[in-house]
Design an enzyme around this catalytic site. Structure first.
Site, PDB file in Angstrom:
ATOM      1  N   TYR A   1       0.698  -1.451   0.011  1.00 56.30           N
ATOM      2  CA  TYR A   1       0.355   0.158   0.184  1.00 56.30           C
ATOM      3  C   TYR A   1       0.587   1.342  -0.189  1.00 56.30           C
ATOM      4  O   TYR A   1       0.426   2.437  -0.625  1.00 56.30           O
ATOM      5  CB  TYR A   1      -0.508  -0.039   1.187  1.00 56.30           C
ATOM      6  CG  TYR A   1      -1.878   1.259   1.454  1.00 56.30           C
ATOM      7  CD1 TYR A   1      -2.945   1.805   0.377  1.00 56.30           C
ATOM      8  CD2 TYR A   1      -1.743   2.093   2.616  1.00 56.30           C
ATOM      9  CE1 TYR A   1      -3.327   2.674   0.266  1.00 56.30           C
ATOM     10  CE2 TYR A   1      -2.259   3.138   2.384  1.00 56.30           C
ATOM     11  CZ  TYR A   1      -3.037   3.653   1.129  1.00 56.30           C
ATOM     12  OH  TYR A   1      -3.830   4.797   1.571  1.00 56.30           O
ATOM     13  N   GLU A   2       2.125   1.609   0.962  1.00 58.68           N
ATOM     14  CA  GLU A   2       2.994   2.290   0.204  1.00 58.68           C
ATOM     15  C   GLU A   2       3.711   2.414  -0.231  1.00 58.68           C
ATOM     16  O   GLU A   2       5.064   3.036   0.051  1.00 58.68           O
ATOM     17  CB  GLU A   2       3.549   2.222   2.084  1.00 58.68           C
ATOM     18  CG  GLU A   2       3.162   2.618   3.537  1.00 58.68           C
ATOM     19  CD  GLU A   2       3.234   3.249   4.318  1.00 58.68           C
ATOM     20  OE1 GLU A   2       4.580   2.741   4.728  1.00 58.68           O
ATOM     21  OE2 GLU A   2       2.842   4.038   5.400  1.00 58.68           O
TER      22      GLU A   2
ATOM     23  N   GLU B   1       4.054   3.156  14.945  1.00 57.01           N
ATOM     24  CA  GLU B   1       4.646   2.737  13.483  1.00 57.01           C
ATOM     25  C   GLU B   1       3.483   1.831  12.020  1.00 57.01           C
ATOM     26  O   GLU B   1       3.975   2.840  11.223  1.00 57.01           O
ATOM     27  CB  GLU B   1       5.041   1.552  13.853  1.00 57.01           C
ATOM     28  CG  GLU B   1       6.424   0.901  12.498  1.00 57.01           C
ATOM     29  CD  GLU B   1       7.482   1.777  11.873  1.00 57.01           C
ATOM     30  OE1 GLU B   1       8.064   1.420  11.330  1.00 57.01           O
ATOM     31  OE2 GLU B   1       7.651   2.491  13.127  1.00 57.01           O
TER      32      GLU B   1
ATOM     33  N   VAL C   1      -5.894  -1.326   7.343  1.00 62.59           N
ATOM     34  CA  VAL C   1      -7.115  -2.405   7.707  1.00 62.59           C
ATOM     35  C   VAL C   1      -6.740  -2.478   5.461  1.00 62.59           C
ATOM     36  O   VAL C   1      -6.206  -1.445   4.980  1.00 62.59           O
ATOM     37  CB  VAL C   1      -8.006  -1.156   7.441  1.00 62.59           C
ATOM     38  CG1 VAL C   1      -9.703  -1.683   7.385  1.00 62.59           C
ATOM     39  CG2 VAL C   1      -8.280  -0.670   9.249  1.00 62.59           C
TER      40      VAL C   1
ATOM     41  N   GLY D   1     -13.182   2.593   5.577  1.00 62.93           N
ATOM     42  CA  GLY D   1     -14.646   3.851   5.276  1.00 62.93           C
ATOM     43  C   GLY D   1     -15.179   3.340   6.406  1.00 62.93           C
ATOM     44  O   GLY D   1     -16.528   3.842   6.731  1.00 62.93           O
TER      45      GLY D   1
ATOM     46  N   GLY E   1     -14.198   3.462  10.241  1.00 66.54           N
ATOM     47  CA  GLY E   1     -14.874   3.604  11.699  1.00 66.54           C
ATOM     48  C   GLY E   1     -13.211   2.262  11.558  1.00 66.54           C
ATOM     49  O   GLY E   1     -12.655   2.917  12.989  1.00 66.54           O
TER      50      GLY E   1
ATOM     51  N   ASN F   1       0.086  10.788   1.076  1.00 65.25           N
ATOM     52  CA  ASN F   1      -1.104  10.238   1.350  1.00 65.25           C
ATOM     53  C   ASN F   1      -2.176  10.723   1.528  1.00 65.25           C
ATOM     54  O   ASN F   1      -2.528  10.807   3.006  1.00 65.25           O
ATOM     55  CB  ASN F   1      -1.390   9.148   2.933  1.00 65.25           C
ATOM     56  CG  ASN F   1      -2.014   7.802   2.804  1.00 65.25           C
ATOM     57  OD1 ASN F   1      -3.453   8.207   2.607  1.00 65.25           O
ATOM     58  ND2 ASN F   1      -1.829   6.798   3.904  1.00 65.25           N
TER      59      ASN F   1
ATOM     60  N   TYR G   1      -6.151  12.107   9.874  1.00 65.84           N
ATOM     61  CA  TYR G   1      -5.616  13.367  10.949  1.00 65.84           C
ATOM     62  C   TYR G   1      -6.133  14.085  11.150  1.00 65.84           C
ATOM     63  O   TYR G   1      -6.269  14.070  12.275  1.00 65.84           O
ATOM     64  CB  TYR G   1      -4.189  12.535  11.090  1.00 65.84           C
ATOM     65  CG  TYR G   1      -3.415  11.213   9.930  1.00 65.84           C
ATOM     66  CD1 TYR G   1      -4.549  10.333  11.200  1.00 65.84           C
ATOM     67  CD2 TYR G   1      -2.884  10.735   9.291  1.00 65.84           C
ATOM     68  CE1 TYR G   1      -4.620   8.601  10.522  1.00 65.84           C
ATOM     69  CE2 TYR G   1      -2.436   9.262   9.279  1.00 65.84           C
ATOM     70  CZ  TYR G   1      -3.118   8.213   9.723  1.00 65.84           C
ATOM     71  OH  TYR G   1      -2.555   7.017   9.604  1.00 65.84           O
TER      72      TYR G   1
END
Length: 157
Positions: free
Chosen positions: A25-26, A82, A86, A92, A94, A123, A130
């Site tokens: 994902y990253e 760290e 999900v 989406g 929660g 991102n 955040y």
């Protein structure tokens, strides 16, 4: 139904799989070099270096948070988050927020000054999330990493 629970030794294969999915994902698919044995030693040895929470939806593991203690000479003890991940099919709902809430409860229970973490600049969804939580961004700070050959050169004097 969502359940968030502490990770157990038996979850280390799952945690490694989640770490690989998170790295994908990253956009860093080759970044994971750790193995299950190291996770077991570092998470469940005599002096654990990290803790982890597993999120389950109707009994299916769908996400995790991995965190550890940090210390500030200005503020005292805190928690460094760290990883927060999900699986895409469950985003989406929660779940990320619920994982963060549990880490926040742990931080509060332990008398920590706060939780710190990092987010990749691209991102935007995570950054927006955040910020909605009241997260502060320290753009003037630069990350520093010393590893591999540079670490060895410094250690050798």
């Amino acid at each position: 139904m969502l359940l968030i629970r502490p990770a157990a030794v038996s979850d280390m294969p799952l945690l490694l799989r989640f770490s690989r999915e998170f790295a994908e994902y990253e956009r860093q698919p080759d970044a994971v070099v750790i193995d299950e044995e190291t996770l077991v030693r570092d998470g469940f040895g005599a002096q654990p270096k990290f803790r982890s929470l597993i999120a389950e939806w109707d009994g299916q593991a769908i996400g995790y948070a991995l965190f550890f203690g940090i210390y500030s000479s200005l503020k005292g003890s805190g928690i460094f988050l760290e990883d927060l991940f999900v699986r895409e099919a469950f985003r989406g709902r929660g779940i990320g927020r619920a994982l963060l809430c549990q880490v926040a409860r742990i931080a509060r229970q332990e008398g920590s000054y706060g939780i710190r973490w990092e987010v990749l600049g691209w991102n935007e969804l995570a950054i927006k999330f955040y910020k909605s939580l009241g997260g502060q961004f320290f753009d003037e700070w630069k990350q520093v990493l010393l590893e591999a050959d540079a670490l060895n050169r410094l250690a050798d004097g």
